[in-house]
Design a protein around this motif. Structure first.
Motif: not given
Length: 162
Positions: A16-32
């Motif tokens: 879940i934590a990784l899915s959320f991180a990738y969601f924020v990165e790829f769907v919401l567009g926030h580059e880590p």
């Protein structure tokens, strides 16, 4: 709580934590930033190592210790990241990784100037006013404590057998 339940919970939580991180990165567009990417390592390692442990039932104590060390590393990295975000620490070279220093011509120079690395001090995504590094620090400390209790329980059982 049952040890098997805790291990399954750790796998689910890591997923879940990784899915959320990738969601924020790829769907919401926030580059880590680079530290954000490094902070994912304990979760990836947990999924791999605990899945291995569940299927093989071998090297339980060693795997639990490795996962514990991964989350301690994650907690320290997150706390360092929070320090950078708050201006307590200066950004390290780690935050500048990815800058191409092997530029051969002006086109490559222009491309590299357009692709600047994300600063570790700039928080681009917050929940309830807190950065994801803050949440990760708290969760990593909590998971480290749970894993430490599992490892100590395992060691106590081994000592009683002697």
């Amino acid at each position: 709580m049952n040890k098997k339940f805790i291990l399954n919970l750790l796998i689910a939580f890591s997923f879940i934590a990784l899915s959320f991180a990738y969601f924020v990165e790829f769907v919401l567009g926030h580059e880590p930033c680079n530290l954000c990417k490094i902070e994912r390592i304990p979760y990836i390692g947990t999924i791999i190592l605990i899945a291995f442990l569940i299927f093989t039932k071998k090297w339980e104590k060693s795997i639990l210790i490795i996962v514990l060390l991964l989350f301690i590393f994650g907690a320290v990295t997150s706390i360092y990241h929070i320090g950078i975000e708050q201006g307590i620490f200066n950004e390290s070279l780690l935050c500048e990784l990815g800058i191409n220093t092997n530029i051969q011509n002006t086109d490559e120079l222009l491309k590299s100037l357009n692709k600047t690395p994300i600063s570790c001090k700039d928080v681009t995504f917050k929940i309830f006013g807190l950065s994801l590094a803050t949440f990760n620090a708290v969760l990593s400390i909590l998971i480290s404590y749970i894993l430490l209790m599992l490892v100590l329980k395992k060691l106590k059982k081994q000592i009683k057998k002697l």
